[in-house]
Write an enzyme that holds these catalytic residues in place. Structure first.
Site, PDB file in Angstrom:
ATOM      1  N   CYS A   1       8.060  -2.279  -5.386  1.00  0.00           N
ATOM      2  CA  CYS A   1       8.022  -0.829  -4.862  1.00  0.00           C
ATOM      3  C   CYS A   1       9.111  -0.585  -3.774  1.00  0.00           C
ATOM      4  CB  CYS A   1       6.889  -0.386  -4.882  1.00  0.00           C
ATOM      5  SG  CYS A   1       5.508  -1.820  -4.671  1.00  0.00           S
TER       6      CYS A   1
ATOM      7  N   ARG B   1       4.857 -14.644  -6.725  1.00  0.00           N
ATOM      8  CA  ARG B   1       3.593 -14.565  -6.217  1.00  0.00           C
ATOM      9  C   ARG B   1       3.101 -15.976  -6.225  1.00  0.00           C
ATOM     10  NH1 ARG B   1       1.273  -9.066  -8.893  1.00  0.00           N
ATOM     11  NH2 ARG B   1       3.196  -7.711  -8.277  1.00  0.00           N
TER      12      ARG B   1
ATOM     13  N   GLN C   1       8.519  -8.081 -13.813  1.00  0.00           N
ATOM     14  CA  GLN C   1       7.742  -6.993 -14.320  1.00  0.00           C
ATOM     15  C   GLN C   1       8.530  -5.913 -15.052  1.00  0.00           C
ATOM     16  OE1 GLN C   1       6.205  -5.901 -10.291  1.00  0.00           O
ATOM     17  NE2 GLN C   1       4.170  -6.140 -10.986  1.00  0.00           N
TER      18      GLN C   1
ATOM     19  N   ASP D   1       8.799  -2.757 -14.524  1.00  0.00           N
ATOM     20  CA  ASP D   1       8.004  -1.934 -13.380  1.00  0.00           C
ATOM     21  C   ASP D   1       8.865  -0.441 -13.387  1.00  0.00           C
ATOM     22  OD1 ASP D   1       6.422  -1.554 -11.294  1.00  0.00           O
ATOM     23  OD2 ASP D   1       7.597  -2.784 -10.020  1.00  0.00           O
TER      24      ASP D   1
ATOM     25  N   HIS E   1       8.641   3.355 -10.797  1.00  0.00           N
ATOM     26  CA  HIS E   1       7.879   4.299 -10.105  1.00  0.00           C
ATOM     27  C   HIS E   1       8.032   5.507 -10.485  1.00  0.00           C
ATOM     28  CE1 HIS E   1       7.907   0.110  -8.103  1.00  0.00           C
ATOM     29  NE2 HIS E   1       6.559   0.493  -7.932  1.00  0.00           N
TER      30      HIS E   1
ATOM     31  N   LYS F   1      -6.490   3.936 -10.694  1.00  0.00           N
ATOM     32  CA  LYS F   1      -5.696   3.524 -11.410  1.00  0.00           C
ATOM     33  C   LYS F   1      -6.174   3.667 -13.104  1.00  0.00           C
ATOM     34  CE  LYS F   1      -7.074  -1.215 -11.311  1.00  0.00           C
ATOM     35  NZ  LYS F   1      -6.847  -2.734 -11.473  1.00  0.00           N
TER      36      LYS F   1
ATOM     37  N   HIS G   1       3.043   3.745  -9.532  1.00  0.00           N
ATOM     38  CA  HIS G   1       3.313   2.742 -10.024  1.00  0.00           C
ATOM     39  C   HIS G   1       2.929   2.415 -11.285  1.00  0.00           C
ATOM     40  CE1 HIS G   1       3.428   0.730  -5.835  1.00  0.00           C
ATOM     41  NE2 HIS G   1       2.450   1.623  -5.656  1.00  0.00           N
TER      42      HIS G   1
END
Length: 587
Positions: free
Chosen positions: A283, A312, A330, A332, A334, A414, A460
């Site tokens: 992000c 991670r 990911q 991902d 946004h 979420k 996200h």
RNA sequence: GCCAGGAUAGCUCAGAGGCAGAGCAGCUCACUCGUAAUGAGCAGGUCGUGGGUUCGAUUCCCACUCCUGGCUCCA
């Protein structure tokens, strides 16, 4: 399901609940026979079974389980009643004076309440119930102790570690058998096993745990997934980004990750007196791109996706194949939008997600809505508005959902989507998260109609979650037999004898020229062995070619289901497979 | 991280205080073969790592690493 069907199901669940709970008590009695000094903790029924936690003088062995099972069968067959008694807390404290864990539980029960006990034979437990009436209602042939595990008292790692025995219990031996078969099927489909057997991926402890190596076969599947993913995103109003893998501490201080996410981040690398961190999330990078321009309300919504590889730190004990790793990509995205666009955006994300899941062959999907936790950033009004738009979107898509009150992250509510796989297991994959935090921290703005700078909303969204984890679930869902559009090898040409090698090679080239992933097996093995090899690799089509096929420029398809088909012209076969691919058929 | 179990050939696994085993996979050779294993031969191991006990350890002991199952289900 009909009304009476529903209540039948409830009756059955209730019955199994009692059976499992009661079996746990019988197990505790049996364990006390083996270990009279055992301290007992808790023993609830769980999905498919039960467990009980014990504090024992020594570690349990598999042989102990056999003896405990033996005692349990005796107790069950002796037909002891389960008797309920209600006593005062005082009396309960005396009664369990030598059971420290029970004493702790008694203290937790509201001070007004009396406590209830259940006794069968020689064993009495502090218990709310309910139970079966008598041990004869349990079936001595319909339960099995499955495993021994360590478990912290109250799940708290600062507390003592107890020994937990897991078991499964059913109404009839047949149901037990079915459950054990199911467990065997789960084992057979284990993505780690199939990953090796199908040569899809590997991990290497000597090179770092929790890091995935994609083999050619696995990479073929991943390429198919990624190609599809990119095409769908571009078709659905997304732009795609590439961002760096590391960022200086400024970035992570600004985002707050160093403060709140530090224990999950890899240690920094020092270069030119600056600290660089491997990214645990994408992000902040996307925000940097957002901030390269003054954004107008006319630019919004911006939907930016990235297959972003993040790292991670996960504790070594929790790593698990592809499903829990330390480095992953990911899928991902946004979404930056104005407050009045948020509802439509969320709904669009949901719609898009469901379409993608359907394409991958998953249709059983449930939503989980997580709302404002006690500690959170952002205005309450924003939270309300955000939660409201999430609910509207879920309703609009007709998804079943559950609410997890206070389950949201501190920075926003979420929606998580859980998908059900072929074995009925639920996996949390998609997550759609509001963020009231980062736009603030990075001072993001857009210029609205009225010429004023305003804060954009940020969402996200990871749809498949991560490619690694998704691949793991996909492998298990299909048991390694991927649909044709995803299969690493779609067709293997098998000549009936070496004399037809040249023709086999030719057919392979034609298939490849048509965009199919094809191989010709020209090894010196016999035809039967080649078929078996392809079958074990779960290749969708085996194309047998011999004299007849060569004469007719044809192939004789055999499906991995074992089905044999009449010979068809090569062109015809190609057309058929191409259609199968474009339709993402589940064969 | 913690508890328990495990680590022997590429894979699946057997073995035992005294020369390291099998099946499959691999390699070589032979075979004109129609829908799930053709046959013969060859090669393959510092028995996870480090230390200790012992004449001798892959085997027994200790430590470590990694893997697996748990550590979410709350009388």
């Amino acid at each position: 399901m009909s009304q009476s069907g529903v209540s039948k199901q409830l009756d059955r669940d209730e019955k199994l609940y009692r059976i499992r709970h009661s079996t746990a008590h019988v197990m505790a009695e049996a364990v006390l026979r083996e270990f009279p000094d055992a301290k007992i903790a808790i023993g609830p029924p769980i999905e498919n079974g039960f467990y009980y936690d014990f504090d024992l003088p020594r570690s349990l062995t598999p042989e102990d389980l056999e003896r405990v099972e033996e005692h349990m069968r005796e107790i069950i067959n002796e037909d002891h009643a389960f008797e309920r008694a209600v006593i005062s807390r005082e009396e309960a404290r005396r009664r369990f004076a030598d059971q420290p864990y029970k004493l702790e539980l008694i203290e937790d029960i509201g001070s007004e309440e009396d406590v209830s006990l259940y006794t069968q034979n020689t064993f009495t437990d502090l218990c709310r119930g309910p139970h079966v009436e008598s041990t004869k209602q349990l079936n001595a042939k319909a339960f099995k102790l499955l495993s021994i595990a360590g478990a912290y008292w109250r799940g708290d790692e600062k507390q003592k570690m107890l020994q937990r025995i897991y078991g499964t219990a059913w109404e009839t031996p047949k149901e037990l058998r079915q459950h054990l078969d199911h467990l065997a099927e789960v084992e057979k489909r284990d993505h780690r096993r199939l990953g090796r057997e199908l040569d899809l991926f590997s991990t290497h402890e000597e090179a770092g745990s929790g890091l995935i190596y994609w083999h050619p076969n696995g990479s073929r599947v991943r390429l198919a997934i990624e190609d599809y993913w990119r095409a769908e995103h571009l078709d659905n109003g997304y732009e795609l980004l590439y961002t760096p893998h590391v960022g200086k501490s400024w970035l992570w201080e600004t985002s707050g990750h160093l403060e709140f996410y530090n224990e999950n981040m890899y240690s920094p690398m020092v270069l030119d007196n600056a600290e660089y961190y491997a990214k645990p999330m994408n992000c902040p990078f996307h925000i940097m791109i957002y901030k390269t321009q003054t954004r107008s309300y006319r630019d919004l919504p911006l939907r930016w996706g990235e297959l972003g590889t993040v790292y991670r730190y996960e504790r070594s004990g929790v790593l698990h194949g592809l499903l829990r790793v330390r480095g992953f990509t990911q899928d991902d995205a946004h979404i930056f939008c104005s407050p009045d666009q948020i509802e439509a955006e969320i709904r669009e994300v949901l719609r898009f997600s469901l379409q993608v899941w359907k394409d991958f062959g998953f249709s059983d999907i449930k939503a989980y809505l997580a709302t404002q936790p006690e500690k959170s950033v952002g205005e309450d009004a924003d939270w309300e508005r955000a939660v409201g738009s999430l609910i509207k979107a879920i309703d609009a898509e007709g998804l079943p959902y559950e609410v997890e009150e206070g389950g949201g992250a501190f920075y926003g509510p979420k929606i998580d989507l859980k998908i059900q796989d072929a074995l009925g297991r639920e996996w949390q994959m998609t997550t759609i998260q509001f963020d009231f935090n980062l736009p603030e921290r990075f001072g993001m703005t857009f210029v609205d109609r009225d010429g004023k700078e305003k804060r954009p909303y940020m969402v996200h969204r990871a749809l498949l979650g991560s490619l690694e984890r998704f691949f793991g679930v996909l492998i298990e869902h299909y048991g390694g037999a991927f649909p044709v559009w995803l299969a690493p090898v779609q067709a293997v040409v098998v000549p009936v004898a070496p004399a037809f090698n040249e023709y086999a090679e030719q057919v392979k080239s034609e298939l490849r020229a048509a965009g199919l992933r094809a191989e010709a097996d020209l090894s010196d093995a016999r035809m039967n062995a080649k078929i078996r090899a392809a079958q074990q690799r779960k290749v969708p089509y085996m194309l047998i070619v011999g004299e007849n096929e060569r004469n007719g420029h044809a192939v004789a398809p055999r499906l991995r289901t074992g089905e044999k088909e009449d010979a068809v012209a090569v062109e015809q076969f190609i057309t058929r497979v191409q259609r199968c691919v474009s339709e993402k058929a589940l064969i």
